[in-house]
Design a protein around this motif. Structure first.
Motif, short mmCIF file in Angstrom:
data_model
loop_
_atom_site.label_atom_id
_atom_site.label_comp_id
_atom_site.label_asym_id
_atom_site.label_seq_id
_atom_site.Cartn_x
_atom_site.Cartn_y
_atom_site.Cartn_z
N ASP A 52 12.76 17.22 -15.38
CA ASP A 52 13.76 16.11 -14.96
C ASP A 52 14.16 16.26 -13.55
O ASP A 52 13.96 17.27 -12.80
CB ASP A 52 14.58 16.31 -15.86
N ASP A 87 17.71 15.14 -23.16
CA ASP A 87 19.33 14.66 -22.40
C ASP A 87 19.62 13.05 -23.05
O ASP A 87 20.80 12.93 -23.42
CB ASP A 87 19.14 14.57 -20.85
N ASN A 90 20.82 13.18 -26.62
CA ASN A 90 22.13 13.96 -26.58
C ASN A 90 23.26 13.19 -26.31
O ASN A 90 24.21 12.75 -26.92
CB ASN A 90 22.14 15.21 -25.71
N LYS A 91 22.63 12.07 -25.58
CA LYS A 91 23.82 11.04 -24.80
C LYS A 91 23.80 10.00 -25.73
O LYS A 91 24.73 9.57 -26.28
CB LYS A 91 23.06 10.45 -23.54
N TYR A 98 27.28 14.50 -23.55
CA TYR A 98 25.98 14.06 -22.95
C TYR A 98 26.08 14.41 -21.46
O TYR A 98 25.44 13.61 -20.75
CB TYR A 98 25.77 12.60 -23.46
N PRO A 100 23.93 16.29 -18.82
CA PRO A 100 22.78 16.80 -18.53
C PRO A 100 23.02 18.47 -18.12
O PRO A 100 23.72 18.44 -17.33
CB PRO A 100 21.86 16.19 -17.75
N SER A 101 21.86 19.23 -18.27
CA SER A 101 22.30 20.69 -17.91
C SER A 101 22.00 20.58 -16.37
O SER A 101 21.21 19.92 -15.98
CB SER A 101 20.92 21.56 -18.47
#
Length: 112
Positions: A52, A87, A90-91, A98, A100-101
């Motif tokens: 990503d 992601d 989770n969002k 939410y 992103p890592s």
């Protein structure tokens, strides 16, 4: 189609480890070409095996469009499933705010 018991954490764990779920999950992934459907709708490709925008390996999840807790009778309905990246999933569920890592990639620290 029989209604699946998802009334407790244990019942959901049993469901998600069942052969029926594993088969329908794989069928949905195959139908969606192992691509995040939200990214695809934006004209982007984010698929299994890719990285990503943060450099993380893409993890795909199969999402119940109509919530499993509210519509257990649709638990194994392939038309109620879609492939999302972790992601986006989770969002969708407002998990972890939410975000992103933002794991730093090993070689992104060059300054020259």
């Amino acid at each position: 189609m029989n209604t699946i018991d998802v009334s407790s954490r244990r019942a959901r764990a049993i469901f998600y480890s069942s052969g029926d779920w594993k088969r329908i999950r794989q069928d949905r992934l195959d139908l969606d070409n192992n691509e995040c459907q939200w990214h695809k709708a934006e004209g982007k490709t984010l698929a299994a095996g890719m990285h990503d925008e943060h450099g993380n390996l893409v993890v795909l999840e199969v999402d119940h469009i109509k919530e499993l807790a509210d519509y257990p009778e649709l638990a194994l309905d392939i038309d109620n499933l879609r492939t999302l990246c972790k992601d986006c999933h989770n969002k969708r569920h407002k998990r972890f705010n939410y975000r992103p890592s933002k794991k730093k990639r090993k070689w992104d620290d060059e300054w020259w």
